[in-house]
Design a protein around this motif. Sequence first.
Motif, PDB file in Angstrom:
ATOM      1  N   GLU A  84       0.914  -1.837  -0.022  1.00 50.73           N
ATOM      2  CA  GLU A  84       0.253  -0.205   0.218  1.00 50.73           C
ATOM      3  C   GLU A  84       1.142   1.358   0.029  1.00 50.73           C
ATOM      4  O   GLU A  84       0.082   2.610   0.179  1.00 50.73           O
ATOM      5  CB  GLU A  84      -0.981  -0.041   1.165  1.00 50.73           C
ATOM      6  CG  GLU A  84      -0.264   0.232   2.353  1.00 50.73           C
ATOM      7  CD  GLU A  84      -0.153  -1.355   3.175  1.00 50.73           C
ATOM      8  OE1 GLU A  84      -0.312  -2.278   2.263  1.00 50.73           O
ATOM      9  OE2 GLU A  84      -0.500  -1.951   4.670  1.00 50.73           O
ATOM     10  N   ASP A  85       1.918   1.234   0.331  1.00 52.52           N
ATOM     11  CA  ASP A  85       2.743   2.135  -0.037  1.00 52.52           C
ATOM     12  C   ASP A  85       3.452   2.439  -1.449  1.00 52.52           C
ATOM     13  O   ASP A  85       3.923   4.057  -1.131  1.00 52.52           O
ATOM     14  CB  ASP A  85       4.058   1.909   0.437  1.00 52.52           C
ATOM     15  CG  ASP A  85       4.079   1.751   1.924  1.00 52.52           C
ATOM     16  OD1 ASP A  85       4.255   0.797   2.444  1.00 52.52           O
ATOM     17  OD2 ASP A  85       3.421   2.545   2.904  1.00 52.52           O
ATOM     18  N   SER A  86       2.742   1.714  -2.476  1.00 43.40           N
ATOM     19  CA  SER A  86       2.879   2.041  -3.745  1.00 43.40           C
ATOM     20  C   SER A  86       2.454   3.327  -4.108  1.00 43.40           C
ATOM     21  O   SER A  86       0.957   3.458  -3.698  1.00 43.40           O
ATOM     22  CB  SER A  86       2.658   1.306  -4.551  1.00 43.40           C
ATOM     23  OG  SER A  86       3.826  -0.606  -4.808  1.00 43.40           O
ATOM     24  N   ALA A  87       3.201   4.424  -4.945  1.00 41.79           N
ATOM     25  CA  ALA A  87       2.555   5.626  -4.862  1.00 41.79           C
ATOM     26  C   ALA A  87       4.002   6.955  -5.662  1.00 41.79           C
ATOM     27  O   ALA A  87       4.488   5.523  -5.933  1.00 41.79           O
ATOM     28  CB  ALA A  87       1.801   6.721  -3.647  1.00 41.79           C
ATOM     29  N   LEU A  88       3.313   7.472  -5.748  1.00 39.58           N
ATOM     30  CA  LEU A  88       4.190   8.793  -6.670  1.00 39.58           C
ATOM     31  C   LEU A  88       4.033   9.875  -5.466  1.00 39.58           C
ATOM     32  O   LEU A  88       3.694  10.307  -4.498  1.00 39.58           O
ATOM     33  CB  LEU A  88       3.320   9.615  -7.731  1.00 39.58           C
ATOM     34  CG  LEU A  88       4.380  10.643  -8.331  1.00 39.58           C
ATOM     35  CD1 LEU A  88       5.104   9.969  -9.628  1.00 39.58           C
ATOM     36  CD2 LEU A  88       3.762  11.319  -9.138  1.00 39.58           C
ATOM     37  N   TYR A  89       6.315   9.411  -5.358  1.00 43.07           N
ATOM     38  CA  TYR A  89       6.583  10.773  -3.746  1.00 43.07           C
ATOM     39  C   TYR A  89       7.466  11.776  -4.565  1.00 43.07           C
ATOM     40  O   TYR A  89       8.315  11.377  -5.895  1.00 43.07           O
ATOM     41  CB  TYR A  89       7.831   9.700  -3.430  1.00 43.07           C
ATOM     42  CG  TYR A  89       6.418   8.327  -2.235  1.00 43.07           C
ATOM     43  CD1 TYR A  89       6.989   7.350  -3.140  1.00 43.07           C
ATOM     44  CD2 TYR A  89       6.396   8.878  -1.565  1.00 43.07           C
ATOM     45  CE1 TYR A  89       5.282   6.809  -2.645  1.00 43.07           C
ATOM     46  CE2 TYR A  89       5.524   7.942  -0.171  1.00 43.07           C
ATOM     47  CZ  TYR A  89       5.949   6.405  -0.872  1.00 43.07           C
ATOM     48  OH  TYR A  89       4.394   6.286  -0.254  1.00 43.07           O
TER      49      TYR A  89
END
Lengths: 116, 115
Positions: A84-89
Amino acid sequence: ETGVTQTPRHLVMGMTNKKSLKCEQHLGHNAMYWYKQSAKKPLELMFVYSLEERVENNSVPSRFSPECPNSSHLFLHLHTLQPEDSALYLCASSQSGGGSGANVLTFGAGSRLTVL
Amino acid sequence: AQSVTQLGSHVSVSEGALVLLRCNYSSSVPPYLFWYVQYPNQGLQLLLKYTSAATLVKGINGFEAEFKKSETSFHLTKPSAHMSDAAEYFCAVTVNSGGYQKVTFGTGTKLQVIP
């Protein structure tokens, strides 16, 4: 180079890996930020550094560890992440104080993180 | 506390038609308001900002926004949409917090331009 540069642009990591995201700004700004952008959610402010001192930590899990060695560089160290940490930072910078450039965030292009 | 609400997560307009993206804000102190645009695979870029100097603010690429205190609104408009305007648009509100910007973003509106 000008503006805010983020590397890497794309990162795939397993849940047990340790990796780092890097941000560099060439604008002479004195504040730097990490934001998380997930699908269908507002941008989430994670950390803020002002004059190299951490001034905001918005209840971010300890598996994310920021580092600001000087006013031009910001890192986000990652370890034992979850899918769930998959994202655009997104990294951003700003200049405090008066003037026409104040109050504006300048963003990098982001680091797309995928956690398997 | 401050917040922004963007009405409509997706807006479609025909090329050449008026673009209207809605934003309402809530702030306990006079706000600074912004519109940012995000093109695919890029970060956010400032379109325009309101800092109390003038209620009608002009930005880049022909966009403008009007600050209406009585309606707590800061809607973004462009008279004639261009294909290159297809992107996601974010309304934001900020107050100064001891030398850095505590920015609150809306959930974004994706603009589709139909040829």
